[in-house]
Motif scaffolding. Sequence first.
Motif, PDB file in Angstrom:
ATOM      1  N   UNK A  83     -10.766  14.683   1.958  1.00  0.00           N
ATOM      2  CA  UNK A  83     -11.930  13.807   1.835  1.00  0.00           C
ATOM      3  C   UNK A  83     -12.020  12.840   3.011  1.00  0.00           C
ATOM      4  N   UNK A  84     -13.235  12.331   3.228  1.00  0.00           N
ATOM      5  CA  UNK A  84     -13.470  11.348   4.278  1.00  0.00           C
ATOM      6  C   UNK A  84     -13.169   9.959   3.714  1.00  0.00           C
ATOM      7  N   UNK A  85     -12.445   9.159   4.494  1.00  0.00           N
ATOM      8  CA  UNK A  85     -12.023   7.847   4.001  1.00  0.00           C
ATOM      9  C   UNK A  85     -11.824   6.890   5.161  1.00  0.00           C
ATOM     10  N   UNK A  86     -11.800   5.603   4.832  1.00  0.00           N
ATOM     11  CA  UNK A  86     -11.328   4.609   5.783  1.00  0.00           C
ATOM     12  C   UNK A  86      -9.806   4.670   5.828  1.00  0.00           C
ATOM     13  N   UNK A  87      -9.190   4.237   6.934  1.00  0.00           N
ATOM     14  CA  UNK A  87      -7.739   4.053   6.889  1.00  0.00           C
ATOM     15  C   UNK A  87      -7.408   3.013   5.821  1.00  0.00           C
ATOM     16  N   UNK A  88      -6.425   3.294   5.010  1.00  0.00           N
ATOM     17  CA  UNK A  88      -6.086   2.322   3.978  1.00  0.00           C
ATOM     18  C   UNK A  88      -5.250   2.911   2.877  1.00  0.00           C
ATOM     19  N   UNK A  89      -4.942   2.083   1.889  1.00  0.00           N
ATOM     20  CA  UNK A  89      -4.128   2.529   0.768  1.00  0.00           C
ATOM     21  C   UNK A  89      -3.766   1.343  -0.117  1.00  0.00           C
ATOM     22  N   UNK A  90      -2.839   1.571  -1.020  1.00  0.00           N
ATOM     23  CA  UNK A  90      -2.490   0.514  -1.978  1.00  0.00           C
ATOM     24  C   UNK A  90      -1.746  -0.617  -1.275  1.00  0.00           C
ATOM     25  N   UNK A  91      -1.879  -1.818  -1.835  1.00  0.00           N
ATOM     26  CA  UNK A  91      -1.204  -2.984  -1.287  1.00  0.00           C
ATOM     27  C   UNK A  91       0.241  -2.994  -1.793  1.00  0.00           C
ATOM     28  N   UNK A  92       1.176  -2.952  -0.861  1.00  0.00           N
ATOM     29  CA  UNK A  92       2.595  -2.916  -1.210  1.00  0.00           C
ATOM     30  C   UNK A  92       3.149  -4.326  -1.383  1.00  0.00           C
ATOM     31  N   UNK A  93       4.318  -4.403  -1.993  1.00  0.00           N
ATOM     32  CA  UNK A  93       4.936  -5.706  -2.266  1.00  0.00           C
ATOM     33  C   UNK A  93       5.197  -6.489  -0.989  1.00  0.00           C
ATOM     34  N   UNK A  94       5.485  -5.788   0.107  1.00  0.00           N
ATOM     35  CA  UNK A  94       5.802  -6.488   1.356  1.00  0.00           C
ATOM     36  C   UNK A  94       4.554  -6.939   2.114  1.00  0.00           C
ATOM     37  N   UNK A  95       3.370  -6.527   1.676  1.00  0.00           N
ATOM     38  CA  UNK A  95       2.134  -6.949   2.326  1.00  0.00           C
ATOM     39  C   UNK A  95       1.768  -8.359   1.887  1.00  0.00           C
ATOM     40  N   UNK A  96       1.423  -9.205   2.847  1.00  0.00           N
ATOM     41  CA  UNK A  96       1.071 -10.589   2.522  1.00  0.00           C
ATOM     42  C   UNK A  96      -0.238 -10.660   1.750  1.00  0.00           C
ATOM     43  N   UNK A  97      -1.178  -9.779   2.095  1.00  0.00           N
ATOM     44  CA  UNK A  97      -2.486  -9.800   1.449  1.00  0.00           C
ATOM     45  C   UNK A  97      -3.220  -8.508   1.789  1.00  0.00           C
ATOM     46  N   UNK A  98      -4.503  -8.435   1.412  1.00  0.00           N
ATOM     47  CA  UNK A  98      -5.282  -7.218   1.652  1.00  0.00           C
ATOM     48  C   UNK A  98      -5.466  -6.951   3.139  1.00  0.00           C
ATOM     49  N   UNK A  99      -5.566  -8.005   3.942  1.00  0.00           N
ATOM     50  CA  UNK A  99      -5.726  -7.825   5.389  1.00  0.00           C
ATOM     51  C   UNK A  99      -4.472  -7.208   5.985  1.00  0.00           C
ATOM     52  N   UNK A 100      -3.321  -7.731   5.601  1.00  0.00           N
ATOM     53  CA  UNK A 100      -2.049  -7.185   6.102  1.00  0.00           C
ATOM     54  C   UNK A 100      -1.899  -5.715   5.717  1.00  0.00           C
ATOM     55  N   UNK A 101      -2.277  -5.386   4.489  1.00  0.00           N
ATOM     56  CA  UNK A 101      -2.154  -4.009   4.027  1.00  0.00           C
ATOM     57  C   UNK A 101      -3.081  -3.086   4.807  1.00  0.00           C
ATOM     58  N   UNK A 102      -4.318  -3.524   5.036  1.00  0.00           N
ATOM     59  CA  UNK A 102      -5.272  -2.686   5.759  1.00  0.00           C
ATOM     60  C   UNK A 102      -4.814  -2.445   7.191  1.00  0.00           C
ATOM     61  N   UNK A 103      -4.301  -3.469   7.841  1.00  0.00           N
ATOM     62  CA  UNK A 103      -3.820  -3.317   9.223  1.00  0.00           C
ATOM     63  C   UNK A 103      -2.591  -2.409   9.277  1.00  0.00           C
ATOM     64  N   UNK A 104      -1.704  -2.566   8.292  1.00  0.00           N
ATOM     65  CA  UNK A 104      -0.516  -1.707   8.249  1.00  0.00           C
ATOM     66  C   UNK A 104      -0.903  -0.254   8.057  1.00  0.00           C
ATOM     67  N   UNK A 105      -1.799  -0.002   7.112  1.00  0.00           N
ATOM     68  CA  UNK A 105      -2.210   1.375   6.846  1.00  0.00           C
ATOM     69  C   UNK A 105      -2.917   1.983   8.057  1.00  0.00           C
ATOM     70  N   UNK A 106      -3.743   1.192   8.754  1.00  0.00           N
ATOM     71  CA  UNK A 106      -4.433   1.707   9.934  1.00  0.00           C
ATOM     72  C   UNK A 106      -3.430   2.057  11.038  1.00  0.00           C
ATOM     73  N   UNK A 107      -2.383   1.255  11.141  1.00  0.00           N
ATOM     74  CA  UNK A 107      -1.336   1.568  12.121  1.00  0.00           C
ATOM     75  C   UNK A 107      -0.614   2.853  11.735  1.00  0.00           C
ATOM     76  N   UNK A 108      -0.296   2.996  10.462  1.00  0.00           N
ATOM     77  CA  UNK A 108       0.440   4.176  10.008  1.00  0.00           C
ATOM     78  C   UNK A 108      -0.405   5.447  10.082  1.00  0.00           C
TER      79      UNK A 108
END
Length: 205
Positions: free
Chosen positions: A72-97
């Motif tokens: 499927x077509x999607x934005x880079x992203x995923x669930x927010x992990x415990x080590x993520x400070x917030x939704x922004x941190x999670x989105x940036x991490x997922x985009x990097x990964x």
Amino acid sequence: MDIEISADGLRHALAPANKTQATSDFDLNPNLRPSGVQWRAASVLVGLQNYQGRWHVVLTKRSSALRHHPGQIAFPGGKIDAEDADSISAAKREAYEEINLPYHSTEIVGLLPAHETVTGFSVTPVVALIDDGFTPTPEPSEVAEAFRVPLTHVLDFENYAIQNRSWQGITRQYYALPYGPYYIWGATARMLRQFSELLHEAQNA
């Protein structure tokens, strides 16, 4: 739609999003909305990039080997992990990964209202400007392809359609935004439409 894209302009356009109700996969199917759901937190990066003189949205095609939403077509992203400070941190991490987008290559300009998915996630779309020189490099285990869609295509409401399909034995309606060989639909299309609505409102204010 002719709109000037800048960090300040986007911050202004997205400011009303803080007062806007969350969107949902159930917007077109309100009778199917479940009660008592414990939504799981997730976030995605809605990345805008000036590529070859035109603004684009960066999207991915998920690997066909993935268990959830293969192909499927999607934005880079995923669930927010415990080590993520917030939704922004999670989105940036997922985009990097997922597409090797360096943390320093994004400028966060705002958030869209959360989007609730039929699979039980409350997704926060994080809107960011991406450096012009960035070239996506997909992580093969997660992303089959990364591509760009012209922002003019996203902002044109005539390109959206309401379609339907059967899921778990029930016919559900959803938004679709086809682009060339890419079939953008469901949550991704709904979030893009919400983004477009906010930019149109800011343009006409």
